[in-house]
Design an enzyme around this catalytic site. Structure first.
Site, mmCIF file in Angstrom:
data_model
loop_
_atom_site.group_PDB
_atom_site.id
_atom_site.type_symbol
_atom_site.label_atom_id
_atom_site.label_comp_id
_atom_site.label_asym_id
_atom_site.label_seq_id
_atom_site.Cartn_x
_atom_site.Cartn_y
_atom_site.Cartn_z
ATOM 1 N N GLY A 114 50.790 37.879 53.637
ATOM 2 C CA GLY A 114 51.199 36.622 52.996
ATOM 3 C C GLY A 114 51.843 35.660 53.966
ATOM 4 O O GLY A 114 52.619 34.791 53.575
ATOM 5 N N GLY A 116 50.067 33.895 56.408
ATOM 6 C CA GLY A 116 49.123 32.907 56.947
ATOM 7 C C GLY A 116 48.432 33.369 58.216
ATOM 8 O O GLY A 116 47.842 32.575 58.944
ATOM 9 N N LEU A 117 48.501 34.685 58.487
ATOM 10 C CA LEU A 117 47.937 35.188 59.747
ATOM 11 C C LEU A 117 46.660 36.006 59.536
ATOM 12 O O LEU A 117 46.179 36.668 60.451
ATOM 13 C CB LEU A 117 48.999 36.008 60.501
ATOM 14 C CG LEU A 117 50.309 35.263 60.806
ATOM 15 C CD1 LEU A 117 51.295 36.159 61.514
ATOM 16 C CD2 LEU A 117 50.049 34.016 61.645
ATOM 17 N N GLY A 118 46.117 35.956 58.348
ATOM 18 C CA GLY A 118 44.818 36.586 58.110
ATOM 19 C C GLY A 118 44.875 38.099 57.971
ATOM 20 O O GLY A 118 43.935 38.797 58.373
ATOM 21 N N SER A 119 45.962 38.599 57.371
ATOM 22 C CA SER A 119 46.111 40.048 57.232
ATOM 23 C C SER A 119 44.998 40.652 56.369
ATOM 24 O O SER A 119 44.396 41.676 56.732
ATOM 25 C CB SER A 119 47.502 40.324 56.653
ATOM 26 O OG SER A 119 47.491 41.358 55.749
ATOM 27 N N SER A 120 44.681 40.019 55.238
ATOM 28 C CA SER A 120 43.659 40.604 54.353
ATOM 29 C C SER A 120 42.295 40.603 55.036
ATOM 30 O O SER A 120 41.542 41.580 54.935
ATOM 31 C CB SER A 120 43.597 39.850 53.024
ATOM 32 O OG SER A 120 43.206 38.514 53.231
ATOM 33 N N ASP A 163 38.617 33.039 58.062
ATOM 34 C CA ASP A 163 39.444 34.202 58.427
ATOM 35 C C ASP A 163 38.590 35.415 58.810
ATOM 36 O O ASP A 163 38.825 36.059 59.835
ATOM 37 C CB ASP A 163 40.383 34.586 57.272
ATOM 38 C CG ASP A 163 41.579 33.655 57.158
ATOM 39 O OD1 ASP A 163 41.546 32.578 57.762
ATOM 40 O OD2 ASP A 163 42.541 34.024 56.459
HETATM 41 O O1 PMV Z 1 46.965 31.636 54.730
HETATM 42 P P1 PMV Z 1 45.677 32.250 55.136
HETATM 43 O O2 PMV Z 1 45.754 33.073 56.340
HETATM 44 O O3 PMV Z 1 45.075 32.981 53.978
HETATM 45 O O4 PMV Z 1 44.676 31.032 55.512
HETATM 46 C C1 PMV Z 1 44.157 30.188 54.517
HETATM 47 C C2 PMV Z 1 43.369 29.063 55.122
HETATM 48 C C3 PMV Z 1 42.870 28.044 54.098
HETATM 49 O O5 PMV Z 1 42.148 27.049 54.826
HETATM 50 C C4 PMV Z 1 44.038 27.373 53.381
HETATM 51 C C5 PMV Z 1 41.957 28.676 53.064
HETATM 52 C C6 PMV Z 1 40.599 29.080 53.583
HETATM 53 O O6 PMV Z 1 39.936 29.848 52.880
HETATM 54 O O7 PMV Z 1 40.154 28.616 54.648
#
Ligand code: PMV
Length: 333
Positions: A114, A116-120, A163
């Site tokens: 959660g 914003g670093l693409g963990s999932s 991601d």
């Molecule tokens: O927060 P993250 O790592 O899930 O990145 C989301 C990036 C977005 O552009 C907001 C959504 C997407 O699917 O590209």
């Protein structure tokens, strides 16, 4: 059989959110990984199943391998279980995959969730690679990314696909659906600041969608500006010598746009301004925003200052370097 696969985290340098609407974005893979270890278990083949464990998340669940879809939750509900079941289902459909025995999958990740670093995406990419090897299927990187994308839909609803792409390929990517361009990136220093405020990408993306529907004449031109900015950033990143100050300014402009579409937060702004005041050349949120992480572009000599400023402003600084390998799979036994 024992298979280990790992895939890297990412930061989006430019263009998050607008990328969901077909605009380009630029992301780099970073040296934090999710690792999936898959061990086959010689037991009753009548009842083939996967026991999925992510000890850091206190997750343990069982997936029925015959149906793929039939998820038995042995502990608590988690999207990772649903996403793994999806990967199995898609591999069966597209590649006729079959696994000879029951398996245990253990997930260990260095990537905060959660944030914003693409963990999932990293977990989905590594799981896809491990499960393919266990089924004796050779998948291209495009195929791995495409299966992981289906798992990302479970996590995020309408993901752009950036991601899973960057986590599979590593390095730097210019992503504009359906175009994906890997390019070599000059060396520069980035610091990540984690607000430690978890949020759900799906909800933040939905908020943008609702505001865009209410105010199309404001949002549509803004999304076009995001696209122009990303193309300008690609120019800067691929021109020698690298103009660091211009790149930093583009970080700040991108943050202004993200602010305009309502995805920044007080915690993010505090870390962003603390970094700028401590000498960063530019700073912006990265990923979905509304919490999660920010990134600051710095000259190496400012690393200590910016790192301390992030800490003093309540964040967790993380110095990272770029990962060029993407997904890695090893068959151990
Ligand atoms: O927060 P993250 O790592 O899930 O990145 C989301 C990036 C977005 O552009 C907001 C959504 C997407 O699917 O590209």
């Amino acid at each position: 059989m024992k298979v280990k696969a790992s895939a890297p985290a990412k930061v989006i340098l430019f263009g998050e959110h607008a990328v969901v609407y077909g605009q380009p974005a630029i992301a780099v893979a970073i040296d934090k990984r999710a690792t999936v270890t898959l061990t086959s278990k010689n037991n009753n083949t009548e009842k083939k199943e996967i026991v999925l464990k992510a000890l850091d998340l206190k997750l343990e669940a069982t997936i029925n391998l015959h149906s793929g879809k039939n998820v038995i939750l042995a502990n608590h509900h988690d999207k990772i279980v649903e996403a793994t079941a999806k990967i199995i289902e898609v591999m069966k459909e597209r590649h006729d995959a079959d696994w000879p025995e029951s398996m245990e999958i253990t997930i260990v990740s260095q990537i905060p969730r959660g944030a914003g670093l693409g963990s999932s995406a990293a977990i989905s990419v590594a799981s896809t690679a491990a499960l393919a090897t266990a089924a004796g299927i050779q998948l291209s990187k495009d195929e791995i990314s495409s299966i992981a994308f289906e798992a990302e839909r479970i996590h995020h609803g309408t993901p752009s696909g950036i991601d899973n792409t960057i986590s599979t390929f590593g390095g730097a990517v210019y992503f504009k659906r359906p175009e994906v361009k890997n390019f070599s990136i000059p060396s520069f220093s980035l610091i990540i600041g984690d607000t430690k405020k978890e949020r759900e990408t799906k909800k933040v993306v939905l908020g943008v969608k609702e505001r865009k529907e209410r105010l199309p004449h404001i949002y549509n031109p803004l999304l076009d500006v995001f696209g122009n900015l990303v193309d300008e950033a690609l120019q800067v990143l691929t021109t020698e010598p690298l103009e660091l100050e211009t790149l930093g300014h583009l970080f700040n402009v991108n943050q202004g746009l993200l602010n305009a579409i309502g995805v920044s937060s007080l915690e993010l702004e505090q870390l962003i301004w603390a970094s700028r005041n401590a000498g960063a050349l530019g700073a912006k949120l990265t990923g979905a925003g509304a919490g999660g992480s920010m990134i600051a572009l710095i000259e190496t000599k400012k690393e200590q200052n910016v790192s301390e400023a992030i800490k003093n402003a309540g964040g967790e600084p993380l110095t990272v370097s770029i990962d060029t390998k993407g997904v890695i799979t090893e068959e151990m036994e």
